[in-house]
Design a protein around this motif. Structure first.
Motif, short mmCIF file in Angstrom:
data_model
loop_
_atom_site.label_atom_id
_atom_site.label_comp_id
_atom_site.label_asym_id
_atom_site.label_seq_id
_atom_site.Cartn_x
_atom_site.Cartn_y
_atom_site.Cartn_z
N LYS A 178 -61.00 8.43 -12.10
CA LYS A 178 -60.14 8.82 -10.98
C LYS A 178 -60.89 8.64 -9.66
CE LYS A 178 -56.91 12.38 -9.61
NZ LYS A 178 -56.18 13.58 -9.93
N ALA A 182 -59.85 6.36 -6.55
CA ALA A 182 -59.68 6.94 -5.22
C ALA A 182 -60.46 6.13 -4.19
CB ALA A 182 -60.12 8.40 -5.22
N HIS A 184 -61.25 3.01 -4.31
CA HIS A 184 -60.56 1.73 -4.07
C HIS A 184 -59.38 1.91 -3.12
CE1 HIS A 184 -58.81 -2.17 -4.69
NE2 HIS A 184 -57.69 -1.61 -5.10
N PHE A 185 -58.61 2.98 -3.34
CA PHE A 185 -57.46 3.21 -2.47
C PHE A 185 -57.90 3.51 -1.04
CE2 PHE A 185 -55.57 5.07 -6.58
CZ PHE A 185 -55.29 3.79 -7.03
N GLU A 188 -58.84 0.44 0.68
CA GLU A 188 -57.72 -0.39 1.08
C GLU A 188 -56.96 0.20 2.25
OE1 GLU A 188 -55.56 -1.92 -2.22
OE2 GLU A 188 -54.18 -2.89 -0.84
N ASP A 189 -56.71 1.48 2.21
CA ASP A 189 -56.01 2.11 3.32
C ASP A 189 -56.27 3.61 3.30
OD1 ASP A 189 -54.20 3.14 5.19
OD2 ASP A 189 -52.85 1.46 4.88
N LEU A 191 -55.66 5.93 5.51
CA LEU A 191 -54.58 6.80 5.95
C LEU A 191 -53.51 6.94 4.87
CD1 LEU A 191 -53.21 7.18 9.40
CD2 LEU A 191 -51.52 6.61 7.67
N SER A 193 -53.96 6.64 1.73
CA SER A 193 -54.54 7.45 0.66
C SER A 193 -54.38 8.93 0.97
CB SER A 193 -56.03 7.15 0.51
OG SER A 193 -56.21 5.79 0.32
N GLU A 194 -54.63 9.25 2.22
CA GLU A 194 -54.51 10.65 2.63
C GLU A 194 -53.07 11.14 2.48
OE1 GLU A 194 -56.89 13.71 4.94
OE2 GLU A 194 -57.47 11.63 4.72
N ILE A 196 -50.86 10.21 0.37
CA ILE A 196 -50.42 10.43 -1.01
C ILE A 196 -51.21 11.57 -1.66
CG2 ILE A 196 -49.53 8.11 -1.42
CD1 ILE A 196 -52.10 7.57 -3.01
N GLY A 197 -52.11 12.18 -0.92
CA GLY A 197 -52.77 13.38 -1.42
C GLY A 197 -54.20 13.20 -1.88
N ILE A 198 -54.86 12.14 -1.43
CA ILE A 198 -56.26 11.96 -1.80
C ILE A 198 -57.13 12.60 -0.71
CG2 ILE A 198 -58.11 10.28 -2.17
CD1 ILE A 198 -55.99 8.36 -3.22
N ASN A 199 -58.09 13.42 -1.14
CA ASN A 199 -59.01 14.04 -0.19
C ASN A 199 -60.06 12.99 0.20
OD1 ASN A 199 -60.81 15.56 1.23
ND2 ASN A 199 -60.93 17.21 -0.29
N TYR A 203 -64.16 12.23 -1.08
CA TYR A 203 -64.56 11.07 -1.86
C TYR A 203 -65.53 10.17 -1.10
CZ TYR A 203 -61.43 12.20 -5.66
OH TYR A 203 -60.83 12.81 -6.72
N TYR B 76 -54.28 15.84 2.86
CA TYR B 76 -54.16 15.61 1.43
C TYR B 76 -53.54 16.79 0.69
CZ TYR B 76 -58.38 18.43 0.75
OH TYR B 76 -59.28 19.45 0.73
N VAL B 79 -49.07 17.15 0.89
CA VAL B 79 -48.19 16.54 -0.11
C VAL B 79 -47.81 17.56 -1.18
CG1 VAL B 79 -47.85 14.47 -1.47
CG2 VAL B 79 -49.71 14.56 0.18
#
Lengths: 311, 241
Positions: A178, A182, A184-185, A188-189, A191, A193-194, A196-199, A203, B76, B79
């Protein structure tokens, strides 16, 4: 299937390598192994998380200096210095990265470069009287276990190779985890990522931390291999080199980074007789690679990457 | 009465360095509504959305969602409490395929809800047709659909949409606006930022017009559509005088 066969063949080859090589080639092999670890760890931050870290030699150097200081100055056995040589770079990576990970591309690059220059100056000026100043520290011992000393070049090679295998294992797990996803996302982007709920902040700092841990390990091997550490080995020029290896080899591509390291550290040894002319050829080769293969010599194949988010 | 106010924004100020982009605005979104924020470039529309979803720090003021104080909740976490933000400029993951992009919207969920996925595909049949295509190769309109589809996967009660019409052909804009209505009919409240005032006023229940960081006009879209001030400034109609 085929890829797996090649991988295993290379792993076996790396293990058997000292059996059919003379000691100077084993030395080159050891150097390759050590710098591969650093380059792979640089790739976690630069290739996977997409952060332009131009100060990676800091963590490599911290590992090496930690082992050198503890072993040479305080007489701690090399194997016992390993946890310190891993933890200290990690602590510094977290402390240094925390205030700057929100910076974008070139800004982060300049900040990390600044850290590296400060680091080198600290070493040169004999900070706290333990770094040995411009000359560094001499007389780092070799690891020993149950009274058996790893003093031959081949045993140091295996000592380093063990760390490389560990690194490859971690990188492999990262790719399927995971956390790796994270990163990789975020690369790539950030903002998106943030949203969609990635801290992302967590990371990004984590990427620095794990990468510093691996660099620290490489540092231990470096101190053992050369039995000496000095500021020049960890200045920002070295960081530029690690940075270049990842870009030239292929970001987030393990074979790419290994090829990059091979080109930067082994090929120049092969053409030793051409003396300094080899770096001339080398610079041109770097330029050509970027023009002809802007994604690196062995780029990672995106589109295949997302197999790990299968539903 | 206060219970159906889903989102309450109070006296919010946001700055970029020395420049104040949002200068103390207050508004609310009630359950089941579509609310539009209109205004010219640089009026502070996007900044307002970013403040709500935690992407930008607020200098002053407060934001509440249901009973939560979300003023300083990081993006984050937003959501998971039911607000989903489809940011400006689509922001899809170009190296992943369409299906994977959509599934990523459920990053914070325990598992992916197939029913939800079917619903999202039924809203955007085009995305289902192209589910194995790399998202980077989609057209602008399809990317916008994808951004909205992804935002729906976390089962939001409130959807923040930033300029969904930006750079799209008029026919696609119409399609997307129809889908937004459909999403709203399914019970999702929508806060929509738009430059295309005419379309937004036709779609939304209420609207706020921002001018240089302040709310200049607000009211039901019916009233705004007939207000001469709005017609002259935002709909390009000249009064007869």
């Amino acid at each position: 299937m085929k890829k797996r066969t090649v991988t295993y063949a290379l792993l076996i080859l790396s293990v058997l390598f000292p059996l059919f090589s003379n000691s100077s080639w084993i030395t080159i092999g050891t150097t390759f192994v050590i710098y591969s670890i650093v380059s792979l760890s640089q790739d976690i931050v630069l290739g996977r998380a997409g952060m332009f870290d131009m100060g990676h030699a800091i963590y490599f150097g911290m590992g090496a200096y930690t082992t050198a200081i503890l072993n040479s100055t305080y007489g701690v056995p090399v194997l016992l210095t390993i946890p310190f040589a891993v933890v200290i770079p990690v602590i510094f990576a977290v402390l240094l990265a925390a205030p700057i990970v929100h910076l974008k591309g070139d800004y982060l690059l300049v900040a990390t470069l600044g850290f590296n220059i400060v680091f080198e100056q600290a070493l040169k000026n004999n900070l706290f009287g333990i770094t040995g100043g411009p000359n560094g520290i001499f007389g780092v011992g070799v690891p020993s276990i149950f009274g058996i000393e790893f003093s031959s070049q081949a045993s140091i090679y295996y000592f380093s190779l063990f760390f490389l295998f560990l690194t490859l294992m971690i990188m492999n797990n990262l790719e399927a985890s995971k956390t790796g996803r994270a990163l990789h996302f975020i690369n790539e982007d950030s903002l998106a990522s943030e949203t969609i709920g990635i801290n992302t902040r967590f990371y990004k700092i984590f990427a620095f931390a794990i990468s510093a841990a691996l660099s620290g390990l490489a540092g231990v091997a470096f101190a053992v291999q050369y039995s000496t550490v000095s500021p020049e080995a960890f200045n920002f020029i070295q960081s530029v080199l690690f940075f270049t290896i990842v870009i030239v080899g292929g970001q987030s591509s393990i074979p790419g980074v290994l090829i990059g390291t091979f080109l930067m550290f082994v090929v120049p040894e092969i053409f030793r007789e051409f003396a300094t002319a080899r770096y001339f050829v080398f610079g041109i080769a770097m330029i050509l690679t970027m023009i002809l293969r802007p994604k690196g010599i062995w780029p990672v194949k995106f589109g295949r990457i997302p197999k790990y988010i299968r539903h | 009465m206060d219970n159906d106010r889903l989102l309450i924004v109070e006296d919010v100020e946001v700055s970029y360095g020395n420049i104040q982009a949002v200068k103390g605005i207050s508004f609310d979104v009630r359950k089941g509504e579509i609310v539009a924020i209109l205004g010219a470039n640089g009026a502070g529309k996007t900044t307002t959305l970013r403040a709500i979803s935690g992407l930008h720090k607020i200098e002053k003021g407060s934001i509440r969602y249901k009973s939560f104080e979300i003023t300083s909740v990081p993006a984050y976490k937003i959501v998971s409490i039911g607000i989903s933000h489809a940011p400006e400029g689509r922001r899809i993951f170009g190296t992943l395929n369409v299906r994977e992009n959509i599934l990523l919207g459920a990053y914070t969920m325990q598992s992916i809800d197939d029913e939800r996925l079917h619903w999202v595909y039924s809203l955007f049949p085009r995305l289902q047709e192209r589910q194995n295509q790399l998202a980077g190769t989609l057209s602008g309109g399809e990317q916008q659909m994808l951004a909205i589809a992804r935002a729906l996967m976390s089962k939001p009660e409130m959807l923040l949409l930033d300029e969904p019409s930006l750079g799209l052909a008029p026919i696609l804009v119409k399609t997307i606006f129809n889908v937004i209505k459909e999403i709203n009919n399914a019970g999702v409240s929508v806060l929509l930022v738009e430059q295309n005032a005419r379309l937004a006023l036709q779609l939304a229940d209420r609207a706020y017009v921002l001018e240089v960081g302040k709310i200049a006009i607000s009211g039901s879209t019916k009233d705004l559509l007939s207000s001469t001030k709005v017609q002259e400034a935002y709909l390009g109609k000249k009064s007869n005088r």
